[in-house]
Enzyme design. Structure first.
Site, PDB file in Angstrom:
ATOM      1  N   LYS A  99      -3.366  -9.328   2.100  1.00  0.00           N
ATOM      2  CA  LYS A  99      -2.729 -10.341   0.978  1.00  0.00           C
ATOM      3  C   LYS A  99      -1.490 -10.365   0.655  1.00  0.00           C
ATOM      4  CE  LYS A  99      -4.191  -6.892  -2.763  1.00  0.00           C
ATOM      5  NZ  LYS A  99      -2.805  -7.373  -3.977  1.00  0.00           N
ATOM      6  N   ARG A 131       2.289 -14.886   0.408  1.00  0.00           N
ATOM      7  CA  ARG A 131       3.623 -15.669   0.855  1.00  0.00           C
ATOM      8  C   ARG A 131       3.208 -17.222   1.236  1.00  0.00           C
ATOM      9  NH1 ARG A 131       4.148 -10.423  -0.378  1.00  0.00           N
ATOM     10  NH2 ARG A 131       6.391  -9.816  -0.952  1.00  0.00           N
ATOM     11  N   GLY A 133      -0.170  -8.760  -9.489  1.00  0.00           N
ATOM     12  CA  GLY A 133       0.945  -8.083 -10.106  1.00  0.00           C
ATOM     13  C   GLY A 133       1.869  -8.660  -8.706  1.00  0.00           C
ATOM     14  N   SER A 137      10.237  -2.426  -4.386  1.00  0.00           N
ATOM     15  CA  SER A 137       9.371  -3.157  -5.495  1.00  0.00           C
ATOM     16  C   SER A 137       9.818  -3.903  -4.972  1.00  0.00           C
ATOM     17  CB  SER A 137       9.511  -3.352  -6.514  1.00  0.00           C
ATOM     18  OG  SER A 137       8.403  -4.387  -7.099  1.00  0.00           O
ATOM     19  N   GLN A 147       8.246  -6.974  -4.906  1.00  0.00           N
ATOM     20  CA  GLN A 147       7.690  -7.794  -5.890  1.00  0.00           C
ATOM     21  C   GLN A 147       8.959  -8.650  -6.710  1.00  0.00           C
ATOM     22  OE1 GLN A 147       4.070  -6.150  -8.621  1.00  0.00           O
ATOM     23  NE2 GLN A 147       2.934  -6.964  -6.254  1.00  0.00           N
ATOM     24  N   ASP A 205       0.205   1.835  -1.384  1.00  0.00           N
ATOM     25  CA  ASP A 205      -1.661   0.798  -1.849  1.00  0.00           C
ATOM     26  C   ASP A 205      -2.597   1.959  -1.114  1.00  0.00           C
ATOM     27  OD1 ASP A 205      -0.196  -0.950  -3.586  1.00  0.00           O
ATOM     28  OD2 ASP A 205      -0.227  -2.417  -1.852  1.00  0.00           O
ATOM     29  N   LYS A 209       0.185   0.578 -11.053  1.00  0.00           N
ATOM     30  CA  LYS A 209      -0.391  -0.364 -10.790  1.00  0.00           C
ATOM     31  C   LYS A 209      -1.303  -0.892 -11.204  1.00  0.00           C
ATOM     32  CE  LYS A 209       2.249  -0.289  -6.372  1.00  0.00           C
ATOM     33  NZ  LYS A 209       2.685  -1.196  -6.177  1.00  0.00           N
ATOM     34  N   ARG A 223      -2.910   5.538 -11.229  1.00  0.00           N
ATOM     35  CA  ARG A 223      -3.516   4.969  -9.985  1.00  0.00           C
ATOM     36  C   ARG A 223      -3.767   7.207  -9.576  1.00  0.00           C
ATOM     37  NH1 ARG A 223      -3.022   0.948  -5.743  1.00  0.00           N
ATOM     38  NH2 ARG A 223      -4.646  -0.384  -6.491  1.00  0.00           N
ATOM     39  N   ARG A 236      -8.352  -0.665  -5.270  1.00  0.00           N
ATOM     40  CA  ARG A 236      -8.088   0.446  -4.308  1.00  0.00           C
ATOM     41  C   ARG A 236      -8.874   1.837  -4.128  1.00  0.00           C
ATOM     42  NH1 ARG A 236      -5.426  -1.907  -0.811  1.00  0.00           N
ATOM     43  NH2 ARG A 236      -4.021  -3.857  -1.289  1.00  0.00           N
TER      44      ARG A 236
END
Ligand code: S3P
Length: 463
Positions: free
Chosen positions: A19, A24, A91, A164, A166, A318, A345, A349, A391
């Site tokens: 993913k 990207r 995200g 992170s 991201q 994850d 997340k 979670r 997930r």
């Protein structure tokens, strides 16, 4: 969706594309000059949202099976979207695209679903603002919807408070549009697909790992253009993780998981499995499109508890839902700490894992940054509240394969976010087992898909 337990999963599975890497490829291909051809692209809802956003900015993106062709228009070739960019549940789309949008000469707005619009965006607004970008949270709550207008970007050195990928990627992508060098230091190394792939697209990027601490820095120097290329996306280790756990936990199993990415910044789950006593062998290790890949052979194992903490956390963030399921089935106690990122997340979670494991009869204590799981008691079937977190749905589908009685997974359609073929792949193992043991096996689950007004509904049939 309802599932019951099963024994003897045998065979092989090829996991769909990664993913993070799929996102990207589309983003970098769109802002590169020339054609980017992407093989084994993940057709999950999150990655389709990324495609949709770039199409809205004038990029011609074509799909033929799992091959995507992006007709990139160069660093300055995007055009103003005529409508709000819908990032869905993703995200990664939101945070990475914001870095690109911050460097454009047009205004844009982006927004997602309820879960996405409640996730923290201050973590990207702050560094982008330091770079001279104009990014605001429309509701002034630090979350999306975001409004981005033209700014004059200059390079900064950003000391990120979180590990992170991201955040790191957002700042580096904005750096493509900045005067001067842009660098990001993070407390420990998060997934490095952006660094690897930007280099493949021709960017001048280097990385250093501080040997006296766990800190890692990525440094981007100005470049005039990126250049399109052909990329084969490796199988997603985050998706493979469910089959790794199934192979380890379901009695009398042997599963070969093919073409899986094992980039060390993603492969923390393999180390945790090893620490828990798992029988896992990596075969056919190789490098494709700059990423490390292997086939993973998994056999049923007696697992024991472990401690998961520190630097390894970003490399398996994850996978913690499925690690928690493995811990519930392992002898002894597993402690997970330093994982406060779990709270922001798709769901919190720490809460969703704890609540659902308790529903299955496991003893779990949530903590601020993780949980303590007392494993070894048999799990019992339960109703799993996924809260639309893909997930959680997949991790507890695997728990259901070893639980006594029936497990009902609510809102299981959320699995489509990252692994649309998940149930079909599990079903292949079931069918194979039924051929081997025609009289003994009961079907563990059954699903009927119905297309309704563009949405796929899962109807449960009891067996
Ligand atoms: C991702 C980075 C991780 C991960 C997410 C995908 C990425 O998030 O949890 O699923 O593709 O960069 P953070 O970077 O926020 O930890």
């Amino acid at each position: 969706m309802e599932l019951t337990n099963i024994t003897g999963l045998k065979g092989e599975v090829t996991i769909p594309g990664d993913k993070s890497i799929s996102h990207r490829c589309v983003m970098f291909g769109s802002i590169a000059k020339g054609i980017t051809e992407i093989h084994n692209f993940l057709e999950g809802a999150d990655c389709l949202a990324t495609i949709d956003c770039f199409r809205k900015m004038g990029i011609d993106i074509r799909q033929s099976g799992d091959t995507i062709t992006v007709h990139g228009k160069g660093l300055h070739g995007l055009s103003a979207p005529s409508e709000i960019l819908d990032v869905g549940n993703s995200g990664t789309t939101t945070r990475l695209i914001s870095g690109i949008l911050a460097g454009q000469s047009f205004d844009s707005k982006l927004s997602g679903d309820e879960s996405l619009n409640s996730r923290p965006m201050k973590r990207i607004i702050e560094p982008l603002t330091l770079m001279g970008a104009n990014v605001s949270s429309i509701l002034r709550n630090g979350c999306a919807p975001l409004y981005i207008t033209k700014g004059n970007l200059h390079g900064i050195h950003y000391e990120s408070p979180v590990a992170s990928a991201q955040v790191k990627s957002c700042v580096l992508l904005a750096g493509l549009y900045a005067d001067g060098e842009t660098s990001v230091t993070e407390p420990s190394l998060s997934r490095n697909h952006t660094e690897l792939m930007l280099a493949e697209f021709g960017a001048d990027i280097s990385t250093t790992h501080d040997l006296s601490s766990t800190k890692a820095t990525a440094l981007l120097r100005p470049c005039k253009e990126l250049y399109g290329r052909t990329i084969t996306v490796p199988g997603d280790i985050s998706s493979a993780a469910y089959f790794i756990a199934a192979g380890l936990l379901v009695p009398n199993s042997e599963i070969l998981i093919k073409n899986t990415g094992i980039n060390p910044t993603r492969a923390g789950i393999l180390k945790v499995c090893e620490d828990m006593g798992a029988d896992i062998t990596l075969l056919n290790e190789r490098i494709e499109s700059g990423e490390k890949i292997a086939d993973i052979l998994v056999r049923t194992s007696r697992l024991h508890g472990t401690t998961v903490e520190g630097d390894i956390i970003p490399t398996l963030i994850d996978e913690i839902p499925i690690i928690a399921v493995m811990a519930a089935c392992a002898e002894g106690t597993t402690i997970i700490r330093d994982a406060q990122e779990l709270r922001v997340k798709e769901t919190d979670r720490i809460e969703t894992i704890t609540d659902n494991l308790i529903a299955m009869g496991c003893s779990v204590l949530p903590t601020e940054d993780g949980m303590v799981i007392k494993g070894g008691e048999p799990l019992k079937g339960a109703t799993i509240h996924t809260l639309l977190d893909h997930r959680i749905a997949m991790a507890f589908s695997i728990a259901a394969l070893v639980a006594d009685g029936r497990t009902k997974i609510l809102d299981s359609h959320c699995i489509d976010v990252s692994y649309p073929g998940f149930m079909m792949h599990l079903n292949i193992f079931y069918k194979k087992q039924r051929q081997l043991h025609p009289t003994k096996t009961k079907c563990p689950f059954s699903i009927l898909y119905i297309l309704f007004d563009g949405y796929r509904l899962n109807l449960m049939i009891s067996v």
